[in-house]
Scaffold this active site. Structure first.
Site, PDB file in Angstrom:
ATOM      1  N   MET A 108      75.858  27.398  65.822  1.00 42.62           N
ATOM      2  CA  MET A 108      74.388  27.913  66.193  1.00 42.62           C
ATOM      3  C   MET A 108      73.237  27.056  65.712  1.00 42.62           C
ATOM      4  SD  MET A 108      74.339  32.059  65.666  1.00 42.62           S
ATOM      5  CE  MET A 108      72.723  32.435  66.098  1.00 42.62           C
ATOM      6  N   HIS A 134      85.010  25.688  56.676  1.00 44.25           N
ATOM      7  CA  HIS A 134      85.199  27.172  57.280  1.00 44.25           C
ATOM      8  C   HIS A 134      86.771  27.400  57.395  1.00 44.25           C
ATOM      9  CE1 HIS A 134      81.036  28.247  57.223  1.00 44.25           C
ATOM     10  NE2 HIS A 134      80.723  26.883  58.252  1.00 44.25           N
ATOM     11  N   ASP A 166      73.833  47.358  54.489  1.00 45.00           N
ATOM     12  CA  ASP A 166      74.489  46.416  53.315  1.00 45.00           C
ATOM     13  C   ASP A 166      75.120  47.417  52.406  1.00 45.00           C
ATOM     14  OD1 ASP A 166      74.129  43.234  52.408  1.00 45.00           O
ATOM     15  OD2 ASP A 166      74.582  44.532  50.805  1.00 45.00           O
ATOM     16  N   GLU A 191      80.353  24.889  52.119  1.00 44.39           N
ATOM     17  CA  GLU A 191      79.818  26.493  52.236  1.00 44.39           C
ATOM     18  C   GLU A 191      80.377  27.256  50.897  1.00 44.39           C
ATOM     19  OE1 GLU A 191      83.976  26.261  54.241  1.00 44.39           O
ATOM     20  OE2 GLU A 191      81.983  25.164  54.194  1.00 44.39           O
ATOM     21  N   TYR A 216      80.697  20.876  56.147  1.00 42.86           N
ATOM     22  CA  TYR A 216      81.326  22.146  56.290  1.00 42.86           C
ATOM     23  C   TYR A 216      82.758  22.434  56.803  1.00 42.86           C
ATOM     24  CZ  TYR A 216      76.338  24.191  55.968  1.00 42.86           C
ATOM     25  OH  TYR A 216      75.266  24.303  55.620  1.00 42.86           O
ATOM     26  N   ILE A 260      80.994  34.083  62.959  1.00 40.32           N
ATOM     27  CA  ILE A 260      82.155  33.535  63.731  1.00 40.32           C
ATOM     28  C   ILE A 260      82.630  32.337  62.940  1.00 40.32           C
ATOM     29  CG2 ILE A 260      80.742  32.117  65.297  1.00 40.32           C
ATOM     30  CD1 ILE A 260      83.455  34.341  66.426  1.00 40.32           C
ATOM     31  N   ASP A 261      81.929  31.445  62.193  1.00 40.39           N
ATOM     32  CA  ASP A 261      82.679  30.461  61.544  1.00 40.39           C
ATOM     33  C   ASP A 261      83.503  30.815  60.741  1.00 40.39           C
ATOM     34  OD1 ASP A 261      81.278  28.083  62.666  1.00 40.39           O
ATOM     35  OD2 ASP A 261      79.440  28.549  61.359  1.00 40.39           O
ATOM     36  N   LYS A 302      80.045  19.301  60.628  1.00 41.74           N
ATOM     37  CA  LYS A 302      80.907  20.167  61.136  1.00 41.74           C
ATOM     38  C   LYS A 302      82.358  19.917  60.686  1.00 41.74           C
ATOM     39  CE  LYS A 302      80.510  23.150  62.624  1.00 41.74           C
ATOM     40  NZ  LYS A 302      80.382  24.822  62.078  1.00 41.74           N
ATOM     41  N   VAL A 338      78.698  31.539  69.148  1.00 43.50           N
ATOM     42  CA  VAL A 338      78.572  30.219  68.910  1.00 43.50           C
ATOM     43  C   VAL A 338      78.764  29.921  67.489  1.00 43.50           C
ATOM     44  CG1 VAL A 338      77.307  28.013  69.290  1.00 43.50           C
ATOM     45  CG2 VAL A 338      76.945  29.764  71.088  1.00 43.50           C
ATOM     46  N   ARG A 348      73.409  17.381  65.059  1.00 42.22           N
ATOM     47  CA  ARG A 348      73.198  17.056  63.581  1.00 42.22           C
ATOM     48  C   ARG A 348      73.864  15.826  63.256  1.00 42.22           C
ATOM     49  NH1 ARG A 348      74.384  23.170  61.356  1.00 42.22           N
ATOM     50  NH2 ARG A 348      76.021  22.828  62.816  1.00 42.22           N
TER      51      ARG A 348
END
Length: 371
Positions: A301, A96, A198, A118, A94, A269-270, A75, A298, A15
């Site tokens: 993703m 994280h 949920d 995020e 991002y 996972i992030d 990222k 991953v 990306r």
């Protein structure tokens, strides 16, 4: 403002922070753009596409970082990029941070201004810059889950939708947010038996009204998670606590009780992952096995479908990028409290409460640093 777009360096990350159309929009508003060579080649844009809309193309990331007032990425910065950030430089990407103390301290040491996609919000309390990638990740979760249920991938050899006379696979989705809903839609489309857990009764009611008898909805408790994890062929972890580390909802004991060849896909996972047995993986080695259960964890993703993901992300980020470029970051944050929620790091200070709390670092209110 001078905006810089480096080529992403994370493993198999194709990306790019700005597509040529976004560059043209920024140029239309009078801003300068410097792009690293081959930054967009992974999604089908070459250097001439960027030059055609007014960008300057340079040979190295170092040249981009050296001239840009604001770096727009996808990222979180990798170690070699951290070394290029400078005091007061704006980083819009991002981050994280809640699951990564080393990165947080590295960003603090640079003196940069870190605005995280995020944690930017909107007037409805949603996360508009995370939502496009959550949509992609949710849909991909079923795609990769179905693939990893194949015997050659280490799975149990189960076809997600079954065939006439043979039961369909059981899919459990933990979390009914944006990624969870998109995962459910894909799984139902493939004719799996789908359950969503949920803790929001309003969300469960919304899902029930939307999908009716196609989807089984349950209130999330330890007991519900345990019983349904053990029965599932595919479990998707789609839990999100904005800006904070994901809670570990599936214990190692639960994973050990699953059928061999079952699959876990951890979208969270992030943010550290919501399965105790999760650990970050990459697209070149996406899975591992623990207790004979396949784990797909991953951390980027959506990078696997880079062209779709980049356009979806740019649609969401461009208005905020323009606002920062037009007004400078301080005035842009003062004008928009939702963009202010994106401020995670400011010149050595942690300005997002959940990050400071999870990493046990000192917290400084974002509003106070604008004075």
């Amino acid at each position: 403002m001078h905006v810089g777009v480096p080529k992403e360096v994370k493993t198999h990350e194709y990306r790019v922070g700005l597509v040529p159309g976004s560059v043209r929009e920024l140029r239309h508003h009078g801003h300068e753009i410097t792009v690293e060579t081959a930054a967009g080649v992974g999604i089908g844009f070459d250097d001439d596409d960027y030059r055609a809309v007014g960008a300057r193309v340079v040979d190295t990331a170092a040249e981009v970082f050296a001239v840009a007032d604001m770096i727009v990425k996808v990222k979180e910065p990798q170690p070699e990029e951290l070394a290029l950030l400078r005091d007061g430089q704006i980083l819009f990407t991002y981050l994280h941070l809640a699951a990564d103390r080393a990165l947080t301290e590295g960003l603090m040491a640079t003196g940069c201004v870190g605005i995280a996609y995020e944690t930017v919000t909107n007037k409805f309390g949603n996360l508009p810059l995370l939502a496009p990638m959550s949509e992609v990740a949710g849909r991909m979760a079923i795609q990769v889950g179905a693939h990893n249920l194949e015997k050659e991938q280490g799975g149990a050899g189960v076809l997600l939708g079954g065939v006439p006379g043979v039961a369909a696979a059981k899919v459990l989705i933990i979390g009914g947010g944006v990624s969870g809903i998109n995962a459910a839609r894909m799984a139902m489309g493939m004719e799996a038996k789908v359950t969503v857990l949920d803790r929001s009764l309003d969300r469960l009611a919304e899902l029930d009204m939307r999908f009716g008898g196609q989807l089984n909805t349950l209130y999330s408790t330890v007991d519900a998670i345990e019983s349904h994890v053990m029965e599932a062929d595919l479990v998707v972890g789609a839990v999100l606590v904005p800006g904070a580390a994901a809670p570990k909802l599936v214990t190692e004991e639960m994973v050990g009780a699953m059928r061999p060849g079952s699959v876990l896909v951890d979208i969270a996972i992030d943010q550290g992952g919501c399965f105790e047995t999760s650990r970050p993986t990459s697209h070149d080695a996406p899975t591992f096995k623990t207790h004979e259960v396949v784990h797909y964890c991953v951390t980027n993703m959506p990078g696997a479908v880079a062209r779709t993901s980049t356009f979806a992300l740019n649609n969401a980020t461009l208005p905020f990028t323009l606002a920062i470029a037009e007004h400078g970051y301080k005035e842009a944050l003062r004008r928009d409290p939702h963009l202010l929620n994106g401020l995670n790091i400011h010149k050595g200070l942690v300005t997002y409460d959940a990050v400071a709390r999870d990493l046990e670092l000192a917290y400084t209110a974002a509003e106070s640093v604008l004075d």
